[in-house]
Design an enzyme around this catalytic site. Structure first.
Site, PDB file in Angstrom:
ATOM      1  N   GLU A 289       0.828  -1.207   0.000  1.00  0.00           N
ATOM      2  CA  GLU A 289       0.000   0.000   0.000  1.00  0.00           C
ATOM      3  C   GLU A 289       0.868   1.264   0.000  1.00  0.00           C
ATOM      4  OE1 GLU A 289      -3.909  -0.629   1.955  1.00  0.00           O
ATOM      5  OE2 GLU A 289      -3.422   1.186   3.040  1.00  0.00           O
ATOM      6  N   HIS A 318       6.838 -26.844   0.439  1.00  0.00           N
ATOM      7  CA  HIS A 318       6.102 -27.908  -0.257  1.00  0.00           C
ATOM      8  C   HIS A 318       4.941 -27.337  -1.069  1.00  0.00           C
ATOM      9  CE1 HIS A 318       8.403 -30.931   1.979  1.00  0.00           C
ATOM     10  NE2 HIS A 318       8.440 -29.977   2.892  1.00  0.00           N
ATOM     11  N   LYS A 430     -13.017   2.613  -1.905  1.00  0.00           N
ATOM     12  CA  LYS A 430     -13.921   2.958  -0.800  1.00  0.00           C
ATOM     13  C   LYS A 430     -15.080   3.809  -1.325  1.00  0.00           C
ATOM     14  CE  LYS A 430     -10.809   3.056   3.270  1.00  0.00           C
ATOM     15  NZ  LYS A 430     -10.293   3.840   4.387  1.00  0.00           N
TER      16      LYS A 430
HETATM   17  O1  PA5 Z   1      -2.902   1.640   6.138  1.00  0.00           O
HETATM   18  C1  PA5 Z   1      -3.913   2.254   5.875  1.00  0.00           C
HETATM   19  O2  PA5 Z   1      -3.982   3.501   5.908  1.00  0.00           O
HETATM   20  C2  PA5 Z   1      -5.189   1.515   5.509  1.00  0.00           C
HETATM   21  O3  PA5 Z   1      -4.948   0.154   5.363  1.00  0.00           O
HETATM   22  C3  PA5 Z   1      -6.232   1.700   6.591  1.00  0.00           C
HETATM   23  O4  PA5 Z   1      -5.737   1.244   7.813  1.00  0.00           O
HETATM   24  C4  PA5 Z   1      -7.522   0.964   6.248  1.00  0.00           C
HETATM   25  O5  PA5 Z   1      -7.998   1.381   4.996  1.00  0.00           O
HETATM   26  C5  PA5 Z   1      -8.585   1.232   7.306  1.00  0.00           C
HETATM   27  O6  PA5 Z   1      -8.791   2.598   7.424  1.00  0.00           O
HETATM   28  P1  PA5 Z   1      -9.343   3.231   8.742  1.00  0.00           P
HETATM   29  O7  PA5 Z   1      -8.364   2.957   9.838  1.00  0.00           O
HETATM   30  O8  PA5 Z   1      -9.482   4.679   8.449  1.00  0.00           O
HETATM   31  O9  PA5 Z   1     -10.660   2.582   9.021  1.00  0.00           O
END
Ligand code: PA5
Length: 464
Positions: A289, A318, A430
């Site tokens: 990410e 494996h 989202k």
């Molecule tokens: O690392 C990140 O920013 C994302 O993976 C968020 O943690 C995830 O989208 C969840 O978002 P939030 O904590 O706002 O609910």
């Protein structure tokens, strides 16, 4: 605490096809020092507050709240997703005894079971709640933005479930962990008086394991969060060294980046430890990410980023290893290995001569031999790999490991020329989901897709 062994990344060991030369690394010394300066400047401007988390004040308050929850509840459910869930799971798997939730209350020292609900599959939600007594259950609702649909829908379900059992006292069964000012969750805290903790501004989900996001549920189950933070604090000065060859986060960042440039975009994380298996999951999210981006920092379209893959040693020897050994030369494998495993001995078997060589040896030495064998076999096949070894397994080493990966990721963002702290691709998904689910203000996202779907030709095969 940790040893970063990159022997098998180098061309004099694994050959020129995928190996990296000393000269190639040395060419990065200047750019690395410059990136280090940029990171310091960003830190000074308050843009990288995660660097300060190992030294934070206020841990005592988190421990007190956690102890209070532990005293009142048998079950703690984290409602969260992505960065709001993966750190807790990674550390809990690493540091709690195996099968924690199956242990008796006594074996858990009176601490609660821990469930991390990070999906909205009704089978998972209902299946988990059906096992628990609402009166003895507490929810940590964790969302930095305080609006994420998966977490908010889970919260609504959990609220109803608790209300049906305890009536007006339902709020006592919730702790909200969210932004100090914005989002629906914060609004609920302000309006209705739920207990809450704040995620520090500027710390995004995947960098938040050392905030209440990870620390509160972990402390409630009895993880020593002070030691976890102490491990990160101990390694911190070395992770801030501008010297490429002294800083394991910078060095591994450069190695991964050079490998990417040489046609190895797949980054396999392979712990040889059941306890570290979920660290690979946490790392995959952090790496993917943060670095998988369309635009670079200059606004140019680059579509870059390495692809993390998680594997588990010895299990995936494996399953995946055949591909790593003989498939395309497109992978770098990072092994996690650890000392301090249980000293469980394989019994002698003089009655089975073919197996008697195993007798008296430990499972830990078998696993270590398998890791060494795999690393060497890959290297001899010209496949780059490195090993991070946790020299003394425990909360300090786990804290140090996670912090190393966080710094490595932010540093790698600069190498790849992208912003490691944003996630525009996730936001796009989202918004569309909100549109599909009828959230006010998001209809245009749905309409755009519906118009597009009218134009395309659908192809699907039904098999009865
Ligand atoms: O690392 C990140 O920013 C994302 O993976 C968020 O943690 C995830 O989208 C969840 O978002 P939030 O904590 O706002 O609910």
């Amino acid at each position: 605490m940790l040893t970063f062994d990159y022997t098998h990344m180098m061309s004099d060991v694994i050959g020129d096809r995928c190996g990296i030369t000393e000269a190639e690394l040395e060419r990065f010394c200047g750019p690395v020092a410059k990136i280090d300066e940029q990171l310091r400047a960003a830190y000074d401007k308050g843009e990288l507050p995660f660097y300060d988390l190992p030294f934070q004040k206020g841990v005592k308050a988190i421990v007190e709240l956690a102890d209070d929850l532990a005293g009142r509840f048998d079950n703690l459910l984290v409602l969260g997703i992505g960065g709001s869930a993966l750190g807790t799971t990674a550390v809990a798997t690493a540091l709690l005894p195996t099968h924690w939730n199956l242990l008796s209350t006594e074996s858990r020292a009176g601490r609660p079971r821990l469930f991390v609900l990070d999906n909205v599959d009704p089978a998972g939600i209902e299946g988990t709640l059906s096992l628990l007594e609402p009166e003895r259950t507490c929810f940590c609702v964790i969302s930095k933005s305080g609006t994420t649909v998966e977490t908010m829908s889970q919260f609504l379900f959990a609220r109803e479930w608790i209300k049906n059992a305890v009536g007006d006292k339902y709020k006592d069964h919730f702790v909200m962990i969210t932004d100090p000012e914005t989002g629906v969750l914060r609004q609920l805290v302000d309006d209705e008086g739920y207990r809450s903790c704040s995620v520090p501004p500027g710390v995004g989900g995947r960098f938040s394991v050392f905030t209440a996001v990870g620390l509160l549920p972990l402390a409630a189950t009895g993880v020593d969060i002070e030691k976890l933070l102490a491990g990160a604090a101990t390694i911190s000065p070395q992770l801030r060294s501008p010297d490429l060859f002294a800083n394991p986060a910078y060095l591994n960042g450069v190695l991964q980046y050079v490998a990417f440039g040489k046609g190895m975009p797949i980054s396999v994380m392979m712990p040889y430890s059941d306890q570290l298996r979920d660290v690979a999951d946490w790392y995959s999210q952090l790496w993917a990410e943060s670095l998988g981006k369309k635009m670079d920092l200059n606004g140019k379209s680059v579509h870059t980023g390495p692809t993390p893959v998680k594997a588990l040693g010895a299990t995936d020897q494996h399953s995946q290893l055949q591909l790593y050994m003989e498939g395309p030369f497109d992978k770098v494998v990072t092994f996690l290995a650890t000392d301090g495993m249980a000293d469980t001995v394989i019994p002698a078997a003089p009655d089975i001569p073919e197996l008697d060589y195993l007798g008296g040896q430990s499972f830990a030495s078998l696993l270590a031999s398998e890791q060494r064998a795999t690393a060497v076999a890959l290297a001899r096949a010209g496949r780059p790999n490195c090993t991070i070894h946790l020299n003394e397994f425990g909360p300090e080493a786990v804290g140090a490991l996670l912090f190393l990966f966080e710094v490595q990721t932010v540093f790698a963002g600069a190498l790849f020329g992208v912003d490691p702290l944003d996630q525009p691709g996730v936001e796009a998904g989202k918004n569309l989901t909100y549109g599909f689910m009828g959230r006010p203000g998001f209809a245009s996202f749905r309409e755009e897709v519906e118009d597009w779907e009218k134009l395309i030709k659908t192809r699907a095969l039904v098999v009865d």
